[in-house]
Every structure is written in C-alpha cells, then in structure tokens.
Write a protein that holds these residues in place. Structure first.
Motif, PDB file in Angstrom:
ATOM      1  N   ASP A  59       0.827  -1.215   0.000  1.00 18.92           N
ATOM      2  CA  ASP A  59       0.000   0.000   0.000  1.00 18.92           C
ATOM      3  C   ASP A  59       0.858   1.261   0.000  1.00 18.92           C
ATOM      4  O   ASP A  59       0.470   2.282  -0.584  1.00 18.92           O
ATOM      5  CB  ASP A  59      -0.918   0.006   1.222  1.00 18.92           C
ATOM      6  N   ALA A  60       2.016   1.172   0.645  1.00 26.34           N
ATOM      7  CA  ALA A  60       2.892   2.340   0.754  1.00 26.34           C
ATOM      8  C   ALA A  60       3.873   2.463  -0.417  1.00 26.34           C
ATOM      9  O   ALA A  60       4.563   3.479  -0.544  1.00 26.34           O
ATOM     10  CB  ALA A  60       3.675   2.284   2.060  1.00 26.34           C
ATOM     11  N   ASN A  61       3.925   1.440  -1.262  1.00 30.60           N
ATOM     12  CA  ASN A  61       4.882   1.439  -2.377  1.00 30.60           C
ATOM     13  C   ASN A  61       4.182   1.004  -3.663  1.00 30.60           C
ATOM     14  O   ASN A  61       4.548   0.008  -4.290  1.00 30.60           O
ATOM     15  CB  ASN A  61       6.056   0.501  -2.070  1.00 30.60           C
ATOM     16  N   THR A  62       3.207   1.768  -4.063  1.00 31.46           N
ATOM     17  CA  THR A  62       2.415   1.418  -5.244  1.00 31.46           C
ATOM     18  C   THR A  62       3.205   1.547  -6.539  1.00 31.46           C
ATOM     19  O   THR A  62       2.748   1.080  -7.592  1.00 31.46           O
ATOM     20  CB  THR A  62       1.162   2.301  -5.319  1.00 31.46           C
ATOM     21  N   ASP A  63       4.382   2.169  -6.469  1.00 32.37           N
ATOM     22  CA  ASP A  63       5.216   2.293  -7.660  1.00 32.37           C
ATOM     23  C   ASP A  63       5.978   1.011  -7.971  1.00 32.37           C
ATOM     24  O   ASP A  63       6.569   0.888  -9.044  1.00 32.37           O
ATOM     25  CB  ASP A  63       6.217   3.442  -7.497  1.00 32.37           C
ATOM     26  N   MET A  64       5.966   0.044  -7.038  1.00 34.84           N
ATOM     27  CA  MET A  64       6.678  -1.215  -7.244  1.00 34.84           C
ATOM     28  C   MET A  64       5.741  -2.263  -7.848  1.00 34.84           C
ATOM     29  O   MET A  64       4.546  -2.303  -7.536  1.00 34.84           O
ATOM     30  CB  MET A  64       7.247  -1.728  -5.918  1.00 34.84           C
ATOM     31  N   ASP A  65       6.301  -3.109  -8.713  1.00 31.58           N
ATOM     32  CA  ASP A  65       5.543  -4.201  -9.330  1.00 31.58           C
ATOM     33  C   ASP A  65       5.621  -5.405  -8.398  1.00 31.58           C
ATOM     34  O   ASP A  65       6.508  -6.246  -8.516  1.00 31.58           O
ATOM     35  CB  ASP A  65       6.137  -4.527 -10.702  1.00 31.58           C
ATOM     36  N   ILE A  66       4.698  -5.465  -7.433  1.00 29.32           N
ATOM     37  CA  ILE A  66       4.673  -6.546  -6.449  1.00 29.32           C
ATOM     38  C   ILE A  66       3.411  -7.369  -6.641  1.00 29.32           C
ATOM     39  O   ILE A  66       2.294  -6.838  -6.657  1.00 29.32           O
ATOM     40  CB  ILE A  66       4.711  -6.008  -5.006  1.00 29.32           C
ATOM     41  N   LYS A  67       3.602  -8.676  -6.763  1.00 33.04           N
ATOM     42  CA  LYS A  67       2.469  -9.604  -6.835  1.00 33.04           C
ATOM     43  C   LYS A  67       2.509 -10.472  -5.582  1.00 33.04           C
ATOM     44  O   LYS A  67       3.546 -11.036  -5.245  1.00 33.04           O
ATOM     45  CB  LYS A  67       2.557 -10.454  -8.102  1.00 33.04           C
ATOM     46  N   TYR A  68       1.393 -10.585  -4.911  1.00 31.09           N
ATOM     47  CA  TYR A  68       1.337 -11.305  -3.632  1.00 31.09           C
ATOM     48  C   TYR A  68       0.400 -12.505  -3.729  1.00 31.09           C
ATOM     49  O   TYR A  68      -0.726 -12.394  -4.215  1.00 31.09           O
ATOM     50  CB  TYR A  68       0.857 -10.361  -2.529  1.00 31.09           C
ATOM     51  N   TYR A  69       0.899 -13.669  -3.253  1.00 32.01           N
ATOM     52  CA  TYR A  69       0.104 -14.893  -3.232  1.00 32.01           C
ATOM     53  C   TYR A  69       0.230 -15.513  -1.836  1.00 32.01           C
ATOM     54  O   TYR A  69       1.295 -15.449  -1.215  1.00 32.01           O
ATOM     55  CB  TYR A  69       0.591 -15.889  -4.293  1.00 32.01           C
TER      56      TYR A  69
END
Length: 241
Positions: A59-69
């Motif tokens: 939420d604090a780093n929306t500029d990063m391409d993070i996918k969470y599973y």
C-alpha cells in the motif's frame, strides 16, 4: 534475446519482523541494462504478521511491481517457490529469501554472465570470491560442502555451493521442469533436473552471506540435511523426473 524484466521470487514464512527490510533492498537495486523488476511474494501460511506487513508495504509502495500470493496451508519453502516460479513473467527469475542473509545488490553479479550471453543459469556461491561472509556454524559448512560434492558426483557439475539460495534461471527453462519437492529438498532437486537440460550453460559467481543464528530466525536443521541426501540420490543418482 535481450532481458527486459527480472522476476524476483520471495518465499516467506514468519518474516513479518524483517520482510520490509529486504523489500527496501530489492527496491533500491538498479539492475544493469535498465532491466525492470517484478517481485513475487508467496506467503506460506505464516502464523505471525507477515501478511499484514506485506500488504502494508504494498500500500505504501504502489510504484513497485509486487504480486502477492498466499497459501491456505503451510506447504514448505519448495512449494512456495513452485507457486512463485509458475507466476513469473520475466525472461529470467532469481530466488530471494525473505530474511537478510543475501544481498539483492548482487543481482547484477548474477545477471552479468546472462546479459553477456554466456549463461542460462547462474548460482551464487557463498564459498568463492572475496565478498563478506558472516562466521557461524562449522558443521553447517562441512555439511553443505558434503552435499554439494555428493550432488556434483551425479550431475557431473563442479559447483561449490549447491545449497545456495541465490539461483538465477531462464524462466521458461525452469517452468518446463516438473518440480516435486515441497520443502528444503528443492535445491538438490532443481540442481539435478536443470543439469540434464540439453546444452544447458551453468555459471557460478561469488556472493556475500550475512547468515542468521537460530535465535535470529534461521529455520533449516539437521533433518533437512538428511532429506537433501535422499533427494540427491533420488533425482541425481536414480534420475527421477
């Protein structure tokens, strides 16, 4: 084929206290040749605040391409890696533990043989090169070297660190493998199976190692060593697919 994106696969289990540190390190790395980063985090049913810590970070780093599973059941590190590998979309992928034992700044060292057109797979060795290494467990070191030597006997490779976390793969190549080991048997299994890929080009580069004590959160134990021996014999000597 030029590399445009590197997938960084991070298995996580009870790393809520430190995972933001490793994500900050991954974020700060500028990859060579302007390669972009895809971060794939797989939470293996942690019992602490790992999920909350990851979602707060996202939420604090929306500029990063993070996918969470997230796994609904705890299946083991290998199973988390299977999930992450299957979701990767970069031309290459690298495995990054969620703890602070390995330094993402060295992604570029792993990438160099690939970018220069020499390698399909790169292992990061804790036992070669002049980088920093924390001094910890004598018998772990002896056990690691024994397992690496045993693995080499059946793969006909001359690796110095088969058990290393830092392994960089051609994504399509590793996605084509049938990987079965759901816990710490992943390392000998993937090494044995990748060694049998026709015309495979495997390189090794020296990396640093900031090891943890058990009080600091280290999880691997002597039972995992016996499992590794079993997997070396199963996938290496017997060649189980």
């Amino acid at each position: 084929m030029p590399i445009t994106k590197l997938s960084i696969v991070i298995p996580a289990y009870n790393e809520g206290r430190t995972i933001h540190f490793i994500l900050n390190k991954v974020k700060s790395v500028s990859l060579r040749n302007n390669i972009s980063k895809e971060i794939i985090i797989v939470n293996d049913r942690s019992t602490d605040n790992t999920e909350e810590a990851i979602k707060s970070y996202m939420d604090a780093n929306t500029d990063m391409d993070i996918k969470y599973y997230a796994h609904e059941l705890n299946k083991g590190k290998g199973a988390a890696l299977h999930t992450g590998i299957s979701k990767a979309t970069g031309e290459y992928l690298v495995i990054q533990d969620a703890d602070l034992e390995y330094d993402p700044e060295e992604f570029n060292d792993l990438l160099k043989p690939v970018v220069e057109g020499f390698a399909d797979v790169v292992f990061g060795s804790r036992f070669m090169g002049g980088n920093a290494h924390r001094i910890l467990f004598f018998w772990h070191t002896i056990g690691n070297k024994f397992l690496t030597t045993l693995s080499n006997m059946f793969t006909n490779l001359n690796l110095t660190d088969m058990e290393t976390c830092y392994k960089l793969f051609d994504t399509k190549m590793i996605q084509a493998l049938t990987l079965r080991e759901k816990r710490f048997g992943f390392e000998p299994e993937v090494t044995a199976k990748i060694s049998r890929v026709p015309k495979i080009r495997i390189y090794e580069v020296g990396i640093s190692y900031y090891g943890r004590t058990y009080e600091e959160g280290k999880k691997i134990g002597w039972k995992d060593g016996f499992r590794a021996i079993y997997c070396i014999l199963k996938y290496g000597m017997l060649g189980v697919k």
